[in-house]
Design a protein around this motif. Structure first.
Motif, PDB file in Angstrom:
ATOM      1  N   GLY A 135       0.776  -1.239   0.000  1.00 22.35           N
ATOM      2  CA  GLY A 135       0.000   0.000   0.000  1.00 22.35           C
ATOM      3  C   GLY A 135       0.803   1.282   0.000  1.00 22.35           C
ATOM      4  N   THR A 136       1.593   1.491  -1.059  1.00 20.24           N
ATOM      5  CA  THR A 136       2.315   2.757  -1.251  1.00 20.24           C
ATOM      6  C   THR A 136       2.273   3.106  -2.740  1.00 20.24           C
ATOM      7  OG1 THR A 136       4.475   1.765  -1.695  1.00 20.24           O
ATOM      8  CG2 THR A 136       3.915   2.181   0.630  1.00 20.24           C
ATOM      9  N   ALA A 137       2.642   4.344  -3.065  1.00 21.16           N
ATOM     10  CA  ALA A 137       2.679   4.761  -4.464  1.00 21.16           C
ATOM     11  C   ALA A 137       3.705   3.950  -5.254  1.00 21.16           C
ATOM     12  CB  ALA A 137       2.987   6.251  -4.562  1.00 21.16           C
ATOM     13  N   GLU A 138       4.790   3.584  -4.606  1.00 22.16           N
ATOM     14  CA  GLU A 138       5.811   2.778  -5.287  1.00 22.16           C
ATOM     15  C   GLU A 138       5.261   1.407  -5.661  1.00 22.16           C
ATOM     16  OE1 GLU A 138       8.737   3.784  -6.424  1.00 22.16           O
ATOM     17  OE2 GLU A 138       8.035   5.751  -5.767  1.00 22.16           O
ATOM     18  N   VAL A 139       4.453   0.846  -4.782  1.00 20.83           N
ATOM     19  CA  VAL A 139       3.827  -0.440  -5.086  1.00 20.83           C
ATOM     20  C   VAL A 139       2.831  -0.278  -6.229  1.00 20.83           C
ATOM     21  CG1 VAL A 139       2.387  -2.299  -4.191  1.00 20.83           C
ATOM     22  CG2 VAL A 139       4.128  -1.254  -2.729  1.00 20.83           C
ATOM     23  N   ALA A 140       2.104   0.841  -6.241  1.00 23.47           N
ATOM     24  CA  ALA A 140       1.120   1.083  -7.308  1.00 23.47           C
ATOM     25  C   ALA A 140       1.782   1.071  -8.683  1.00 23.47           C
ATOM     26  CB  ALA A 140       0.418   2.419  -7.070  1.00 23.47           C
ATOM     27  N   LYS A 141       3.010   1.531  -8.758  1.00 18.88           N
ATOM     28  CA  LYS A 141       3.729   1.556 -10.039  1.00 18.88           C
ATOM     29  C   LYS A 141       4.099   0.152 -10.519  1.00 18.88           C
ATOM     30  CE  LYS A 141       5.676   6.102  -8.999  1.00 18.88           C
ATOM     31  NZ  LYS A 141       6.921   6.876  -8.681  1.00 18.88           N
ATOM     32  N   THR A 142       4.221  -0.784  -9.593  1.00 22.26           N
ATOM     33  CA  THR A 142       4.607  -2.143  -9.991  1.00 22.26           C
ATOM     34  C   THR A 142       3.480  -2.896 -10.686  1.00 22.26           C
ATOM     35  OG1 THR A 142       3.948  -3.215  -7.900  1.00 22.26           O
ATOM     36  CG2 THR A 142       6.158  -2.241  -7.997  1.00 22.26           C
ATOM     37  N   ILE A 143       2.269  -2.313 -10.663  1.00 21.24           N
ATOM     38  CA  ILE A 143       1.124  -2.948 -11.329  1.00 21.24           C
ATOM     39  C   ILE A 143       1.216  -2.755 -12.843  1.00 21.24           C
ATOM     40  CG2 ILE A 143      -1.408  -2.958 -11.449  1.00 21.24           C
ATOM     41  CD1 ILE A 143      -0.243  -3.983  -8.823  1.00 21.24           C
ATOM     42  N   LEU A 144       2.007  -1.793 -13.291  1.00 21.86           N
ATOM     43  CA  LEU A 144       2.107  -1.482 -14.713  1.00 21.86           C
ATOM     44  C   LEU A 144       2.665  -2.652 -15.514  1.00 21.86           C
ATOM     45  CD1 LEU A 144       3.573   2.139 -14.451  1.00 21.86           C
ATOM     46  CD2 LEU A 144       1.172   1.487 -14.784  1.00 21.86           C
ATOM     47  N   LYS A 145       2.145  -2.802 -16.732  1.00 19.48           N
ATOM     48  CA  LYS A 145       2.664  -3.733 -17.736  1.00 19.48           C
ATOM     49  C   LYS A 145       2.610  -5.205 -17.325  1.00 19.48           C
ATOM     50  CE  LYS A 145       5.765  -0.184 -19.539  1.00 19.48           C
ATOM     51  NZ  LYS A 145       7.166   0.184 -19.909  1.00 19.48           N
ATOM     52  N   GLY A 146       1.675  -5.544 -16.455  1.00 20.70           N
ATOM     53  CA  GLY A 146       1.571  -6.944 -16.070  1.00 20.70           C
ATOM     54  C   GLY A 146       0.551  -7.171 -14.983  1.00 20.70           C
ATOM     55  N   LYS A 147       0.616  -8.347 -14.348  1.00 20.76           N
ATOM     56  CA  LYS A 147      -0.317  -8.680 -13.273  1.00 20.76           C
ATOM     57  C   LYS A 147       0.371  -9.568 -12.228  1.00 20.76           C
ATOM     58  CE  LYS A 147      -2.506 -12.407 -16.000  1.00 20.76           C
ATOM     59  NZ  LYS A 147      -2.177 -13.588 -15.177  1.00 20.76           N
ATOM     60  N   ASP A 148       1.591  -9.204 -11.901  1.00 19.46           N
ATOM     61  CA  ASP A 148       2.376 -10.040 -10.988  1.00 19.46           C
ATOM     62  C   ASP A 148       2.490  -9.478  -9.570  1.00 19.46           C
ATOM     63  OD1 ASP A 148       2.901 -11.878 -13.050  1.00 19.46           O
ATOM     64  OD2 ASP A 148       4.571 -10.641 -13.770  1.00 19.46           O
ATOM     65  N   ASN A 149       1.960  -8.282  -9.341  1.00 23.29           N
ATOM     66  CA  ASN A 149       2.044  -7.682  -8.009  1.00 23.29           C
ATOM     67  C   ASN A 149       0.659  -7.356  -7.483  1.00 23.29           C
ATOM     68  OD1 ASN A 149       5.065  -7.352  -7.599  1.00 23.29           O
ATOM     69  ND2 ASN A 149       4.809  -6.350  -9.586  1.00 23.29           N
ATOM     70  N   LEU A 150       0.584  -6.935  -6.234  1.00 27.96           N
ATOM     71  CA  LEU A 150      -0.710  -6.675  -5.606  1.00 27.96           C
ATOM     72  C   LEU A 150      -0.703  -5.323  -4.905  1.00 27.96           C
ATOM     73  CD1 LEU A 150      -2.994  -9.135  -3.745  1.00 27.96           C
ATOM     74  CD2 LEU A 150      -2.410  -6.977  -2.629  1.00 27.96           C
ATOM     75  N   LEU A 151      -1.767  -4.555  -5.155  1.00 28.40           N
ATOM     76  CA  LEU A 151      -1.942  -3.235  -4.552  1.00 28.40           C
ATOM     77  C   LEU A 151      -3.257  -3.191  -3.799  1.00 28.40           C
ATOM     78  CD1 LEU A 151      -1.044  -0.169  -4.395  1.00 28.40           C
ATOM     79  CD2 LEU A 151      -2.565   0.172  -6.365  1.00 28.40           C
ATOM     80  N   THR A 152      -3.226  -2.719  -2.546  1.00 24.89           N
ATOM     81  CA  THR A 152      -4.458  -2.537  -1.779  1.00 24.89           C
ATOM     82  C   THR A 152      -4.910  -1.088  -1.894  1.00 24.89           C
ATOM     83  OG1 THR A 152      -5.509  -2.747   0.394  1.00 24.89           O
ATOM     84  CG2 THR A 152      -3.221  -2.004   0.354  1.00 24.89           C
ATOM     85  N   LEU A 153      -6.223  -0.886  -1.898  1.00 17.67           N
ATOM     86  CA  LEU A 153      -6.784   0.464  -1.970  1.00 17.67           C
ATOM     87  C   LEU A 153      -7.324   0.944  -0.639  1.00 17.67           C
ATOM     88  CD1 LEU A 153      -8.684   0.177  -5.387  1.00 17.67           C
ATOM     89  CD2 LEU A 153      -6.323   0.880  -4.946  1.00 17.67           C
ATOM     90  N   GLY A 154      -7.167   0.133   0.406  1.00 12.90           N
ATOM     91  CA  GLY A 154      -7.668   0.530   1.714  1.00 12.90           C
ATOM     92  C   GLY A 154      -9.182   0.447   1.787  1.00 12.90           C
TER      93      GLY A 154
END
Length: 312
Positions: free
Chosen positions: A81-100
Motif C-alpha cells: 500500500g504505497t505509491a511505489e507499489v502502485a507503479k509495480t502494477i504497470l505492464k503486467g499482473k504479478d504484483n498486488l496493490l491494496t486500496l484501503g
C-alpha cells in the motif's frame, strides 16, 4: 359643353401621380419593419476524443501511473500500500496493490485507446478475489477528450449489477481523520451522518492512516456499494460473496467489464468510442472483524482486445 386644355390635364395628372408616389413612399418609411432576427446560438457538440490506435508496440496492460489515494487500512504503509507499489502494477499482473477502506482509489492509463467493442467486454481488471470471498470495487473510465494525455476530463462510472439497488449510494463521501496517535483506530464520518472507525488488528501494527497525506483529515467521494454480499454471522468464517457483474476484485481470474455500461454523473448512459484512463475504487464500507476492513485489491489491468489470457 365645357372644353378641357389637354396640356394642362397632362400636367395635372403628372403632379397627382408624383404626389401619390411621394405619399406612398412616406407611408412605407413609417411602417414598422421586422427586425432581422439573430440566429439561435448553436450548442457546441460534445468533443470527440482522439483515438490513439493500437500499434505493434502497444502494451495490452496499463503503462502509465497517475495517482494513488488509498483510504486508511491494515495494509497501507506496507509492501502492499504505497505509491511505489502502485507503479509495480504497470505492464503486467504479478504484483498486488491494496486500496484501503471505502473510497480508496488508483488511476492508470493505457498507451493506446481501448475501443468500445460491440456487445462484448473491453477491459479486464485482475484482483485478489477467490471462492466465497470478494472485495468489490467500482470501476471508472475516461476518454482523453482534450488530447493532453492526462486524466483531467470526465470520469464515467461503469454500471454494475448493484447499480440503483438497495444500499447503492451515488455522490457518497467519507472523511477520514488522522488519529491522535498511530496506534489508534482511524475515525471516519460520511455525508449521511454516519460515523465509525477503521479498526486496527493484531496482525498489522504499522500506521493505518497514509503517511504521505498532509493535514488532519481528507475526504474521498464516489459511489457506495451495498454490503449485502457479506455474511459475518459466523465470526470465525466470514463470507464475502461476489456480485453478479461489473466490479473489480469481484471474481477469481479477473473481472471483464464493458465500456458500454458507462454512465454520467446523473446516471445517464454515455456513448464512448473508447477510453484512455481507468480508476479503480473500493466500493464497500464494512468492518469484517479480525479480517479487517473490506478493501479492493488490484493486480493488473488489460485491454481485452489484445491481451493473451490463460483461458483464451
Amino acid at each position: 359643353m365645357i372644353k378641357t386644355n389637354l396640356n394642362y390635364s397632362k400636367t395635372l395628372s403628372m403632379v397627382v401621380l408624383l404626389s401619390l408616389a411621394i405619399l406612398a413612399s412616406c407611408k412605407k418609411d413609417q411602417d414598422p419593419v421586422d427586425p432581422v432576427k439573430p440566429e439561435k446560438p448553436v450548442t457546441p457538440a460534445t468533443p470527440i476524443a482522439p483515438i490513439r490506435p493500437v500499434t505493434a508496440n502497444s502494451n495490452p496492460y496499463v503503462t502509465q501511473f497517475f495517482e494513488y489515494t488509498p483510504a486508511p487500512g491494515q495494509f497501507i504503509n506496507t509492501g502492499f500500500g504505497t505509491a511505489e507499489v502502485a507503479k509495480t502494477i504497470l505492464k503486467g499482473k504479478d504484483n498486488l496493490l491494496t486500496l484501503g477502506a471505502w473510497g480508496g482509489y488508483v488511476v492508470y492509463g493505457f498507451d493506446h485507446t481501448v475501443l468500445n467493442g460491440y456487445n462484448k467486454p473491453d477491459i479486464i481488471v485482475f484482483g485478489n478475489a477467490f471462492n466465497l470471498f470478494a472485495e468489490p470495487g467500482i470501476i471508472w473510465v475516461m476518454d482523453d477528450k482534450n488530447g493532453n494525455g492526462k486524466p483531467d476530463d470526465t470520469w464515467y462510472e461503469l454500471r454494475g449489477s448493484k447499480y440503483n439497488q438497495e444500499g447503492y449510494v451515488r455522490n457518497y463521501t467519507v472523511t477520514y481523520t488522522h488519529p491522535k496517535n498511530d496506534t489508534s483506530d482511524v475515525p471516519w464520518r460520511d455525508n449521511h451522518g454516519n460515523r465509525g472507525y477503521i479498526k486496527r488488528n493484531i496482525y498489522n501494527t504499522q500506521p493505518y492512516f497514509p503517511k504521505w497525506v498532509t493535514g488532519s483529515t481528507y475526504t474521498l467521494k464516489g459511489s457506495l456499494l451495498p454490503s449485502t454480499n457479506i455474511d459475518d454471522s459466523n465470526p470465525d468464517y466470514i463470507i464475502s460473496r461476489s456480485f453478479d457483474f461489473g466490479y473489480a476484485d469481484n471474481t477469481s481470474g479477473g473481472d471483464k467489464v464493458d465500456i458500454s455500461n458507462a454512465i454520467d454523473k446523473n446516471g445517464v448512459s454515455v456513448k464512448l468510442k473508447g477510453v484512455d484512463f481507468i480508476k479503480i475504487q473500493t466500493g464497500v464500507l464494512y468492518d469484517m472483524g479480525w479480517l479487517g476492513e473490506q478493501s479492493t485489491e488490484v493486480t493488473g489491468v488489460a485491454d481485452l482486445s489484445i491481451v493473451k489470457l490463460d483461458d483464451q
